[in-house]
Design an enzyme around this catalytic site. Structure first.
Site, PDB file in Angstrom:
ATOM      1  N   TYR A  34       0.712  -1.394   0.135  1.00 43.59           N
ATOM      2  CA  TYR A  34       0.058   0.227   0.254  1.00 43.59           C
ATOM      3  C   TYR A  34       0.595   1.324  -0.025  1.00 43.59           C
ATOM      4  O   TYR A  34       0.880   2.289  -1.090  1.00 43.59           O
ATOM      5  CB  TYR A  34      -0.803   0.080   1.429  1.00 43.59           C
ATOM      6  CG  TYR A  34      -1.436   1.335   1.324  1.00 43.59           C
ATOM      7  CD1 TYR A  34      -1.732   2.180   1.794  1.00 43.59           C
ATOM      8  CD2 TYR A  34      -3.087   0.765   0.304  1.00 43.59           C
ATOM      9  CE1 TYR A  34      -2.438   3.306   2.346  1.00 43.59           C
ATOM     10  CE2 TYR A  34      -4.000   2.244   0.630  1.00 43.59           C
ATOM     11  CZ  TYR A  34      -3.693   3.294   1.274  1.00 43.59           C
ATOM     12  OH  TYR A  34      -4.391   4.117   1.847  1.00 43.59           O
ATOM     13  N   SER A  82       3.146  -5.390 -16.363  1.00 46.33           N
ATOM     14  CA  SER A  82       2.733  -5.333 -14.796  1.00 46.33           C
ATOM     15  C   SER A  82       1.338  -4.786 -14.964  1.00 46.33           C
ATOM     16  O   SER A  82       0.497  -4.505 -16.078  1.00 46.33           O
ATOM     17  CB  SER A  82       3.296  -4.707 -13.425  1.00 46.33           C
ATOM     18  OG  SER A  82       3.482  -3.659 -14.104  1.00 46.33           O
ATOM     19  N   LEU A  83       0.127  -5.129 -13.696  1.00 46.97           N
ATOM     20  CA  LEU A  83      -1.024  -5.204 -13.618  1.00 46.97           C
ATOM     21  C   LEU A  83      -1.372  -3.659 -13.396  1.00 46.97           C
ATOM     22  O   LEU A  83      -0.614  -3.375 -12.451  1.00 46.97           O
ATOM     23  CB  LEU A  83      -2.220  -6.147 -13.135  1.00 46.97           C
ATOM     24  CG  LEU A  83      -2.086  -6.866 -14.006  1.00 46.97           C
ATOM     25  CD1 LEU A  83      -2.981  -8.215 -13.048  1.00 46.97           C
ATOM     26  CD2 LEU A  83      -2.931  -6.737 -15.020  1.00 46.97           C
ATOM     27  N   GLU A 112      -9.526 -13.987 -10.675  1.00 47.97           N
ATOM     28  CA  GLU A 112      -8.719 -14.536 -10.166  1.00 47.97           C
ATOM     29  C   GLU A 112      -7.599 -14.468  -8.978  1.00 47.97           C
ATOM     30  O   GLU A 112      -8.127 -13.150  -8.894  1.00 47.97           O
ATOM     31  CB  GLU A 112      -7.802 -14.908 -11.391  1.00 47.97           C
ATOM     32  CG  GLU A 112      -7.922 -15.944 -12.566  1.00 47.97           C
ATOM     33  CD  GLU A 112      -7.023 -15.642 -13.646  1.00 47.97           C
ATOM     34  OE1 GLU A 112      -7.332 -16.232 -14.346  1.00 47.97           O
ATOM     35  OE2 GLU A 112      -6.436 -14.646 -13.089  1.00 47.97           O
ATOM     36  N   LYS A 114      -5.209 -13.386  -6.453  1.00 46.04           N
ATOM     37  CA  LYS A 114      -3.742 -12.897  -6.567  1.00 46.04           C
ATOM     38  C   LYS A 114      -2.554 -13.111  -5.703  1.00 46.04           C
ATOM     39  O   LYS A 114      -2.438 -12.804  -4.608  1.00 46.04           O
ATOM     40  CB  LYS A 114      -3.730 -11.196  -6.421  1.00 46.04           C
ATOM     41  CG  LYS A 114      -2.821 -10.652  -7.336  1.00 46.04           C
ATOM     42  CD  LYS A 114      -2.373  -8.722  -6.718  1.00 46.04           C
ATOM     43  CE  LYS A 114      -0.950  -8.300  -7.474  1.00 46.04           C
ATOM     44  NZ  LYS A 114      -0.171  -8.949  -6.566  1.00 46.04           N
ATOM     45  N   ASP A 116       0.996 -14.273  -4.064  1.00 44.27           N
ATOM     46  CA  ASP A 116       1.855 -13.232  -2.987  1.00 44.27           C
ATOM     47  C   ASP A 116       3.143 -14.454  -3.665  1.00 44.27           C
ATOM     48  O   ASP A 116       3.588 -15.044  -2.524  1.00 44.27           O
ATOM     49  CB  ASP A 116       1.235 -12.451  -1.953  1.00 44.27           C
ATOM     50  CG  ASP A 116       2.418 -11.656  -1.321  1.00 44.27           C
ATOM     51  OD1 ASP A 116       3.678 -11.618  -2.135  1.00 44.27           O
ATOM     52  OD2 ASP A 116       2.780 -11.620  -0.229  1.00 44.27           O
ATOM     53  N   ARG A 135      10.257 -13.251 -13.331  1.00 47.20           N
ATOM     54  CA  ARG A 135       9.837 -11.936 -14.766  1.00 47.20           C
ATOM     55  C   ARG A 135      10.982 -10.679 -14.912  1.00 47.20           C
ATOM     56  O   ARG A 135      10.730  -9.894 -16.247  1.00 47.20           O
ATOM     57  CB  ARG A 135       8.905 -11.004 -13.676  1.00 47.20           C
ATOM     58  CG  ARG A 135       8.670  -9.560 -14.698  1.00 47.20           C
ATOM     59  CD  ARG A 135       7.649  -9.136 -12.877  1.00 47.20           C
ATOM     60  NE  ARG A 135       6.381  -9.698 -12.175  1.00 47.20           N
ATOM     61  CZ  ARG A 135       5.869  -9.317 -12.920  1.00 47.20           C
ATOM     62  NH1 ARG A 135       4.802  -8.454 -13.945  1.00 47.20           N
ATOM     63  NH2 ARG A 135       4.661  -9.744 -12.263  1.00 47.20           N
ATOM     64  N   GLU A 172       2.509 -18.634 -10.796  1.00 48.83           N
ATOM     65  CA  GLU A 172       3.406 -17.698  -9.552  1.00 48.83           C
ATOM     66  C   GLU A 172       3.693 -19.147  -9.042  1.00 48.83           C
ATOM     67  O   GLU A 172       2.838 -19.984  -8.516  1.00 48.83           O
ATOM     68  CB  GLU A 172       2.105 -17.175  -8.913  1.00 48.83           C
ATOM     69  CG  GLU A 172       2.275 -16.251  -7.786  1.00 48.83           C
ATOM     70  CD  GLU A 172       2.967 -14.540  -8.587  1.00 48.83           C
ATOM     71  OE1 GLU A 172       3.163 -13.778  -7.764  1.00 48.83           O
ATOM     72  OE2 GLU A 172       2.454 -14.761 -10.077  1.00 48.83           O
ATOM     73  N   TYR A 224      -2.277 -19.579 -14.953  1.00 49.07           N
ATOM     74  CA  TYR A 224      -3.089 -18.971 -14.685  1.00 49.07           C
ATOM     75  C   TYR A 224      -3.238 -17.725 -16.485  1.00 49.07           C
ATOM     76  O   TYR A 224      -3.919 -16.947 -16.473  1.00 49.07           O
ATOM     77  CB  TYR A 224      -2.762 -18.175 -13.694  1.00 49.07           C
ATOM     78  CG  TYR A 224      -1.554 -16.800 -13.627  1.00 49.07           C
ATOM     79  CD1 TYR A 224      -1.351 -15.749 -14.415  1.00 49.07           C
ATOM     80  CD2 TYR A 224      -1.747 -17.221 -12.466  1.00 49.07           C
ATOM     81  CE1 TYR A 224      -0.545 -15.210 -13.574  1.00 49.07           C
ATOM     82  CE2 TYR A 224      -0.405 -16.529 -12.058  1.00 49.07           C
ATOM     83  CZ  TYR A 224       0.566 -15.520 -12.194  1.00 49.07           C
ATOM     84  OH  TYR A 224       1.115 -14.603 -12.093  1.00 49.07           O
ATOM     85  N   LYS A 289      -9.790  -9.691 -14.949  1.00 47.35           N
ATOM     86  CA  LYS A 289      -9.558  -9.953 -16.444  1.00 47.35           C
ATOM     87  C   LYS A 289     -10.631 -10.206 -17.781  1.00 47.35           C
ATOM     88  O   LYS A 289     -11.798 -10.281 -16.956  1.00 47.35           O
ATOM     89  CB  LYS A 289      -8.164 -10.808 -17.041  1.00 47.35           C
ATOM     90  CG  LYS A 289      -7.146 -10.967 -15.777  1.00 47.35           C
ATOM     91  CD  LYS A 289      -5.906 -12.701 -16.069  1.00 47.35           C
ATOM     92  CE  LYS A 289      -5.327 -12.347 -15.947  1.00 47.35           C
ATOM     93  NZ  LYS A 289      -4.525 -13.899 -15.703  1.00 47.35           N
ATOM     94  N   LYS A 313      -5.901  -4.854  -4.646  1.00 42.81           N
ATOM     95  CA  LYS A 313      -5.070  -5.187  -3.723  1.00 42.81           C
ATOM     96  C   LYS A 313      -5.645  -4.985  -2.492  1.00 42.81           C
ATOM     97  O   LYS A 313      -6.120  -3.640  -1.807  1.00 42.81           O
ATOM     98  CB  LYS A 313      -3.578  -4.355  -3.971  1.00 42.81           C
ATOM     99  CG  LYS A 313      -3.129  -4.742  -4.905  1.00 42.81           C
ATOM    100  CD  LYS A 313      -1.813  -4.453  -4.858  1.00 42.81           C
ATOM    101  CE  LYS A 313      -0.512  -4.616  -4.718  1.00 42.81           C
ATOM    102  NZ  LYS A 313       0.802  -4.475  -4.697  1.00 42.81           N
ATOM    103  N   CYS A 407      25.014  -8.767  27.019  1.00 49.03           N
ATOM    104  CA  CYS A 407      23.648  -9.527  27.120  1.00 49.03           C
ATOM    105  C   CYS A 407      23.206  -9.647  28.478  1.00 49.03           C
ATOM    106  O   CYS A 407      23.201  -9.633  29.479  1.00 49.03           O
ATOM    107  CB  CYS A 407      24.515 -11.202  27.197  1.00 49.03           C
ATOM    108  SG  CYS A 407      23.383 -12.185  27.257  1.00 49.03           S
ATOM    109  N   CYS A 410      23.301 -12.930  30.997  1.00 48.75           N
ATOM    110  CA  CYS A 410      24.840 -13.068  31.313  1.00 48.75           C
ATOM    111  C   CYS A 410      25.912 -11.626  31.455  1.00 48.75           C
ATOM    112  O   CYS A 410      26.368 -11.327  32.533  1.00 48.75           O
ATOM    113  CB  CYS A 410      25.899 -14.327  30.186  1.00 48.75           C
ATOM    114  SG  CYS A 410      26.356 -13.814  29.049  1.00 48.75           S
ATOM    115  N   CYS A 425      25.947 -13.016  21.833  1.00 47.38           N
ATOM    116  CA  CYS A 425      26.805 -13.242  23.420  1.00 47.38           C
ATOM    117  C   CYS A 425      27.489 -13.814  23.167  1.00 47.38           C
ATOM    118  O   CYS A 425      27.972 -14.816  22.336  1.00 47.38           O
ATOM    119  CB  CYS A 425      25.618 -13.332  23.874  1.00 47.38           C
ATOM    120  SG  CYS A 425      26.836 -13.885  25.600  1.00 47.38           S
ATOM    121  N   CYS A 431      26.783 -18.489  29.611  1.00 49.42           N
ATOM    122  CA  CYS A 431      25.589 -17.955  29.417  1.00 49.42           C
ATOM    123  C   CYS A 431      23.778 -19.054  28.867  1.00 49.42           C
ATOM    124  O   CYS A 431      24.301 -19.903  27.613  1.00 49.42           O
ATOM    125  CB  CYS A 431      24.928 -17.299  27.763  1.00 49.42           C
ATOM    126  SG  CYS A 431      23.759 -16.113  27.545  1.00 49.42           S
TER     127      CYS A 431
END
Length: 672
Positions: A34, A82-83, A112, A114, A116, A135, A172, A224, A289, A313, A407, A410, A425, A431
């Site tokens: 986003y 790309s779309l 469809e 999408k 990831d 791609r 994908e 697809y 599409k 999205k 740390c 310890c 550490c 430790c």
């Protein structure tokens, strides 16, 4: 004012190009979809109003990222564009209106999910997979055929069917969440960096150099979209072609729908916005599409996107809550990881109380203060993550969160190795979490697999002073009276545990090496080192350069192993384990001949093979009477060459006129 606009365009261009590089080349998401899209829209608007300031390298004119230098670069026959995308219903309605204005009201859409994941283009000739290309920058990508062939849902050869002689199908590559969680846990146990989400893991996997390693990571693939010469003579629509490719043997997503009206599309979008969390894989939106191919051609393309498709999205789920505190976890390798403790908040169907902060760099980037109101996001992240601070709600005069210099367990001064983001550490011998973590790692199923012992057992024995070093496990038989006095430790439990400890002495050298818990040494690396050096003494005697020369080891791993094996405390521990009877050498087994078709012939293997490791290929040759040698000479009968073979070996073989063959040729010689 013009100077400010020019500066803003330059800043956005640099920032977005950096994000693109991280995402497409390094497989690392450093900003939400986003936020990226909002910045891109701002840049597009500024460039449209002030074209004189547009950078020739502007991300508004690019589809993906730069090409990596690891693989052959292949030009796409049909560009992988790309779309265009949107985050709101109104823009979807406007898309529908634009389409109908051009092609009329007789229009249907295919909706469809999408995915990831990582976009891939597969080329088939005569039904046989020839190439798999990423791609890349949209016009050319990396050829990753051998890696993609390891994905079980991608057919290497199609059954007889009515498909074109040559065609390209796009899809994908992704990783299911359960596989991601399991493999990430394994990486954590091995002390190597974990991945933030399944998309990054899938992308990183496809770009590995060794297909054998790719095969160990369960990837999946949905296809697809079909491209072919004269495709429109064979099919009238996208929906028709997708049903056809399913009948040819390709995996398509079952959650695809035909929609006639914009309201049906919006219902589909809203349905999956709430239902997507029930899927076994991640989606970040819906692709819409135009179905009819003739209408697609009529609508055409912009410079970077088809006008006949758009993606809706989903915003990554984000909530506000209060940062109560930051705690620090120390792992078995000494890595110190900050964790945000939050006021409980509901996110993506679960109550979130903690979130990862990764490292000191992340704390500094967020500029976290005590009591901050923070934004927490899940989205594609399996582990909740703080992605920002609501500065408007910050209480004045609150102290910034400062990453500790010592740390938290310890008190030892932390160290940070050059090139790494993580603080460590170094007090591994004193430790508590490191000691207990190493004990728990040692007894694990993929390591020594000691039955009758578990993580809680290791914690208990450490608290009682029975265990401080892993070698102490093999002295527990001398403490049976003390063990009998412990709660939940009956005589049978103790016998089972001691039997399990005794049986672990039969585990092979590679398992013992993995169980030692050397930083950066996972199961595969331990196996390669054991098979190459055969004996712990030879491994100890090797230089870091000699270790780094072993296939897939490299400088960082070699330095870690070398330093471990030259620490007096570690050598003392190995000595105790050897005295206890553990295996520190490869037991050479007599080769059982499966045939004599290669008898009297000598072979040298070099390079990487799609279907065999070099060890497997050597075993195959020896089992049919062939003899393996370690160097090229005029007496060598065959050089078995794979990908990435060193040029010097190739030149020497050609000079001595040694026949150069492939692993397929070996199989033919055996079969004959």
């Amino acid at each position: 004012m013009l100077a400010d606009i020019q500066e803003r365009i330059a800043h956005l261009t640099t920032e977005l190009n950096a994000y693109n590089y991280q995402y497409y080349v390094l497989a690392n998401s450093v900003v939400s979809d986003y936020d990226f899209d909002q910045k891109l829209k701002e840049l597009e608007a500024l460039e449209a109003a002030y074209p004189q300031f547009k950078d020739p390298n502007s991300p508004t004119a690019k589809v993906g990222g730069d090409i990596t230098q690891k693989f052959n670069t292949v030009r796409h026959r049909w560009p992988m564009l790309s779309l265009g995308n949107t985050y709101n219903e109104q823009e979807l309605r406007e898309f529908d209106e634009r389409v109908r204005k051009v092609v009329g009201d007789e229009v249907t859409y295919v909706c469809e999910l999408k995915f990831d994941g990582l976009s891939i283009s597969l080329t088939y000739e005569q039904g046989v997979l020839q190439r798999a290309v990423t791609r890349g920058d949209g016009t050319q990508g990396d050829e990753v055929t051998n890696n993609v062939k390891t994905i079980r849902s991608v057919p290497h050869r199609l059954k007889k069917g009515d498909y074109p002689e040559e065609f390209e199908i796009r899809g994908e590559i992704f990783m299911h969440r359960a596989a991601f969680e399991r493999l990430n846990k394994q990486r954590e146990d091995e002390g190597v960096q974990t991945y933030a989400n399944p998309r990054n893991f899938a992308s990183g996997t496809i770009k590995l150099q060794d297909p054998k390693e790719v095969a160990k990571r369960p990837l999946d693939c949905f296809l697809y979209f079909l491209y072919a010469e004269n495709r429109n003579k064979r099919f009238d629509s996208h929906w028709e072609s997708i049903q056809a490719v399913k009948s040819w043997g390709f995996q398509i997503c079952e959650h695809t729908a035909l929609c006639v009206t914009i309201d049906e599309i919006i219902d589909f979008v809203n349905h999956w916005d709430s239902e997507r969390h029930k899927l076994s894989y991640d989606i970040d939106g819906i692709v819409i599409k135009v179905n009819d191919y003739a209408q697609q051609e009529e609508l055409g393309f912009t410079a970077k996107s088809p006008r006949w498709a758009i993606s809706y999205k989903y915003k990554a789920e984000r909530v506000e809550t209060t940062l109560n505190s930051v705690s620090y976890q120390v792992g078995r390798t000494g890595a110190v990881t900050p964790v945000a403790n939050l006021a409980p908040v509901l996110l993506a169907g679960t109550t979130v109380k903690r979130a990862s902060l990764h490292n000191a760099n992340e704390i500094a980037r967020l500029d976290l203060h005590e009591g901050d109101t923070v934004y927490v996001e899940k989205g594609g992240e399996i582990i909740p993550k703080i992605i920002g601070v609501n500065n408007e709600k910050r209480v004045t005069h609150t102290a910034p969160i400062v990453y500790p210099s010592v740390c938290p367990e310890c008190g030892t001064q932390l160290v940070r190795q050059e090139g790494e983001a993580v603080h460590y550490c170094p007090n591994e011998a004193g430790c508590r979490p490191q000691i207990v973590g190493k004990l728990q790692h040692f007894i694990g199923r993929k390591m020594m697999d000691i039955q009758g012992m578990g993580d809680e057992t290791m914690e208990t024995f450490f608290k009682l002073g029975l265990l401080r070093k892993i070698a102490d496990i093999y002295s527990l038989k001398d403490h049976q009276e003390e063990l009998k006095g412990l709660a939940r430790f009956g005589e049978k439990s103790i016998d089972n545990m001691l039997t399990g400890i005794e049986l672990s002495k039969e585990k092979p050298f590679e398992k013992v090496l993995f169980a030692l818990g050397i930083r950066h040494v996972g199961e595969t690396i331990a196996k390669k080192l054991a098979q190459h050096f055969k004996h712990i003494d030879q491994l100890i005697a090797a230089s870091a350069e000699e270790m780094a020369a072993v296939q897939d080891i490299g400088g960082r791993i070699a330095d870690s192993v070398y330093n471990y094996l030259h620490d007096p405390q570690h050598l003392m521990e190995i000595g105790r384990l050897r005295e206890a009877g553990l295996q520190f050498e490869i037991i050479e087994q007599e080769v059982q001949l499966a045939g004599n078709s290669l008898s009297g012939k000598t072979f040298l293997i070099s390079g990487v093979f799609a279907d065999f490791s070099r060890e497997e290929l050597a075993q195959l040759i020896e089992s049919h009477g062939g003899k393996m040698v370690s160097s090229i000479s005029a007496k060598l009968n065959y050089l078995v060459a794979g990908d990435k073979m060193g040029p010097s070996k190739l030149a020497k073989a050609e000079k001595l006129q040694v026949p150069i063959i492939s692993d397929r040729d070996i199989l033919q010689m055996i079969n004959q």
